[in-house]
Design an enzyme around this catalytic site. Structure first.
Site, PDB file in Angstrom:
ATOM      1  N   LYS A  54      -4.554   5.595  15.010  1.00 20.26           N
ATOM      2  CA  LYS A  54      -4.893   4.907  13.723  1.00 20.26           C
ATOM      3  C   LYS A  54      -6.322   4.911  13.094  1.00 20.26           C
ATOM      4  CE  LYS A  54      -0.361   4.053  13.559  1.00 20.26           C
ATOM      5  NZ  LYS A  54       0.404   4.364  12.296  1.00 20.26           N
ATOM      6  N   ARG A 110       2.788   6.213  -3.165  1.00 23.03           N
ATOM      7  CA  ARG A 110       3.863   6.710  -3.749  1.00 23.03           C
ATOM      8  C   ARG A 110       4.196   6.561  -5.281  1.00 23.03           C
ATOM      9  NH1 ARG A 110       3.651   5.722   1.659  1.00 23.03           N
ATOM     10  NH2 ARG A 110       5.123   6.824   3.012  1.00 23.03           N
ATOM     11  N   ASP A 116       1.454  -0.987  12.681  1.00 26.71           N
ATOM     12  CA  ASP A 116       0.351  -1.758  11.784  1.00 26.71           C
ATOM     13  C   ASP A 116       0.298  -3.234  12.125  1.00 26.71           C
ATOM     14  OD1 ASP A 116      -0.031   0.648  10.530  1.00 26.71           O
ATOM     15  OD2 ASP A 116       1.268   0.044   8.823  1.00 26.71           O
ATOM     16  N   GLN A 135       4.506   8.637   7.409  1.00 26.28           N
ATOM     17  CA  GLN A 135       3.626   9.716   6.891  1.00 26.28           C
ATOM     18  C   GLN A 135       4.097  11.116   7.021  1.00 26.28           C
ATOM     19  OE1 GLN A 135      -0.093   8.548   8.267  1.00 26.28           O
ATOM     20  NE2 GLN A 135      -0.431   6.809   7.074  1.00 26.28           N
ATOM     21  N   SER A 154       7.197   8.919  12.231  1.00 27.56           N
ATOM     22  CA  SER A 154       6.039   8.667  11.361  1.00 27.56           C
ATOM     23  C   SER A 154       6.373   8.765   9.959  1.00 27.56           C
ATOM     24  CB  SER A 154       5.015   9.584  11.840  1.00 27.56           C
ATOM     25  OG  SER A 154       4.016   9.729  10.489  1.00 27.56           O
ATOM     26  N   ARG A 189      -6.536   1.477  18.139  1.00 29.27           N
ATOM     27  CA  ARG A 189      -6.265   0.146  18.235  1.00 29.27           C
ATOM     28  C   ARG A 189      -5.537  -0.428  19.502  1.00 29.27           C
ATOM     29  NH1 ARG A 189      -3.274   0.242  12.118  1.00 29.27           N
ATOM     30  NH2 ARG A 189      -5.365   0.219  10.916  1.00 29.27           N
ATOM     31  N   LYS A 213       0.818  -1.341   0.114  1.00 32.43           N
ATOM     32  CA  LYS A 213      -0.006  -0.104   0.026  1.00 32.43           C
ATOM     33  C   LYS A 213       0.703   1.255  -0.067  1.00 32.43           C
ATOM     34  CE  LYS A 213      -2.888   0.265   3.667  1.00 32.43           C
ATOM     35  NZ  LYS A 213      -2.914   1.759   4.320  1.00 32.43           N
ATOM     36  N   SER A 214       1.724   1.286   0.914  1.00 29.97           N
ATOM     37  CA  SER A 214       3.005   2.449   0.825  1.00 29.97           C
ATOM     38  C   SER A 214       3.459   2.863  -0.261  1.00 29.97           C
ATOM     39  CB  SER A 214       3.768   2.444   1.871  1.00 29.97           C
ATOM     40  OG  SER A 214       3.249   2.235   3.117  1.00 29.97           O
TER      41      SER A 214
END
Ligand code: S3P
Length: 425
Positions: A338, A26, A311, A168, A166, A342, A21-22
């Site tokens: 998140k 990108r 994650d 992100q 992070s 979580r 996904k990352s």
């Protein structure tokens, strides 16, 4: 949507989980930023990545699909502001990384999300992007979405230490740095995933990284990325669900193909092995092949720095629930921020399975039952959190079955998850 999951007596087979996904987010963004045509093989088909794709098109890129891969064409004169709101739905990566990009595009940008995303703090990007010369406004002191961003063609580079490591946040700053005057330097106290730096470098941007103890310092000299032929490996965070399933199930052998094996992504493999898991890793054609076999697990202590971005913690709590002894999860404060809380969800899930659980500040503890066959039948409300849909399903298949409320949210990262799960039975 509620979904019932039945236990299975035997599991075996081989899977390629979706594209990382990352890397998928990108690849779309860097292709849209480049002038000309890029191709992406193995793009994640999840809704999060679809949100990024849609936003890149709104900002002026073109996308079509050809023989199973994506073709993205970035406009030669660069991306530009859209009059319509940019819909980020459930995706934290989309909103934080797109915020970095639109910070460098003149005009007013509106970024929206679903109920889950609208609770997540954006102050962590608003502060550094503000220092670079853009304005990021949201609700309240934690700057929750919807966001209004006033982009500027006059951004300047900064030297910034990310207060809470992070990927992100690091990536948002580096993407804004592409538009800035001068170098942008980002330091992190713990090394987070390197997809942005690695892929920018692949696209010809001058990015250097220097390890500093357990952390890292990344320096970017601004330039425009060049079109690429991207290949996205399988997502280790998705493979983690099947690794846990394979090792806690009493009669299983599951093989995961082409899994990205960057050190920041496979912390969960080391945790599971420490618990006694028969989980092997062999080099494959484009990534690692992981093979998970039924194992007797014992408890361990997991620290957040071993699993940057945390994650895989929800599914590791299922492994802890099947292990003998008390497992400790330390410094898990980021879990609260998140797609759902979580921290609370991990405790609720393990409790639903029949475990004794407790917490102390940012740490929590699970007393395992010694075998997944001792799990109770349970119901779990996953809220808007894909990782709890998959963690619950793993526990239900290995244990005594379960009902999952909100199961359709799995599509944000893994639309075919239940088909892949069924293929192993
Ligand atoms: C991601 C970063 C992560 C992670 C998410 C994907 C990314 O969060 O939880 O699933 O692609 O950059 P952090 O920003 O907390 O590292």
């Amino acid at each position: 949507m509620s979904r019932h999951v039945d236990p299975q007596a035997t599991l075996s087979g081989s899977l390629r989980v979706p594209g990382d996904k990352s890397a998928s987010h990108r690849a779309l963004m860097l292709s849209a930023l480049a002038a000309g045509e890029s191709t992406i093989v193995g793009l994640s088909r999840g809704h999060d990545v679809a949100s990024t794709s849609q936003i890149m098109v709104q900002l002026g890129a073109r996308r079509h699909d050809e023989a199973g891969h994506a073709v993205v064409e970035g406009p030669s004169d660069g991306l530009r502001a859209s009059d319509e709101p940019l819909q980020c739905a459930n995706s934290g990566t989309t909103i934080r990384l797109v915020s970095g990009i639109v910070s460098g595009l003149e005009g007013r940008h509106l970024l929206e999300g679903d109920a889950s995303l609208s609770r997540r703090p954006m102050d962590r990007i608003a502060t550094p992007l503000g220092l670079m010369g853009s304005k990021v406004r949201g609700r309240g002191p934690r700057v929750t979405p919807p966001l209004e961003i006033i982009g500027s063609s006059g951004l300047h580079g900064i030297d910034y230490e990310v207060p809470t490591p992070s990927a992100q946040v690091k990536s948002s700053i580096l993407l804004a740095g592409l538009f800035a005057r001068g170098d942008t330097v980002v330091s992190e106290a713990v090394r987070t995933r390197t997809s942005t730096e690695d892929m920018l470098r692949q696209a010809g941007v001058d990015v250097s990284s220097e390890d500093r103890g357990p952390g890292r310092r990344v320096t970017l000299r601004p330039s425009r990325p060049r079109p690429q032929a991207w290949r996205v490996p399988a997502d280790p965070s998705q493979a983690a669900f099947f690794c846990v399933l394979g090792v806690i199930h009493p009669d299983a052998q599951i093989e995961l193909l082409d899994v990205e094996d960057a050190p920041e992504r496979v912390g969960f493999v080391h945790v599971l092995r420490r618990m006694g898991a028969d989980l092997t890793q062999a080099p494959g054609a484009s990534g690692a092949t992981l093979t998970a076999r039924s194992s007797l697990l014992s408890s361990t202590e997991v620290h957040a720095r071993e699993i940057p971005s945390v994650d895989e913690v929800p599914v590791l709590t299922v492994a802890a629930a099947a292990a003998s002894g008390v497992s400790a999860f330390r410094d898990m404060v980021e879990l609260r921020l998140k797609e759902s809380d979580r921290f609370e969800g991990s405790l609720r899930l393990a409790e639903g399975l029949g475990c004794r659980v407790w917490s102390d500040g940012d740490d929590f503890f699970i007393e395992g039952l010694g075998s997944s066959r001792r799990f109770q039948t349970f119901s779990f409300d996953a809220g808007l959190d894909h990782r709890f849909v998959m963690s619950s399903a793993v526990a239900g298949v290995a244990g005594q079955g379960c009902d999952i409320e909100g199961a359709d949210t799995v599509a944000s990262s893994y639309p075919n998850f239940f088909d892949d799960l069924a293929s192993l039975a």
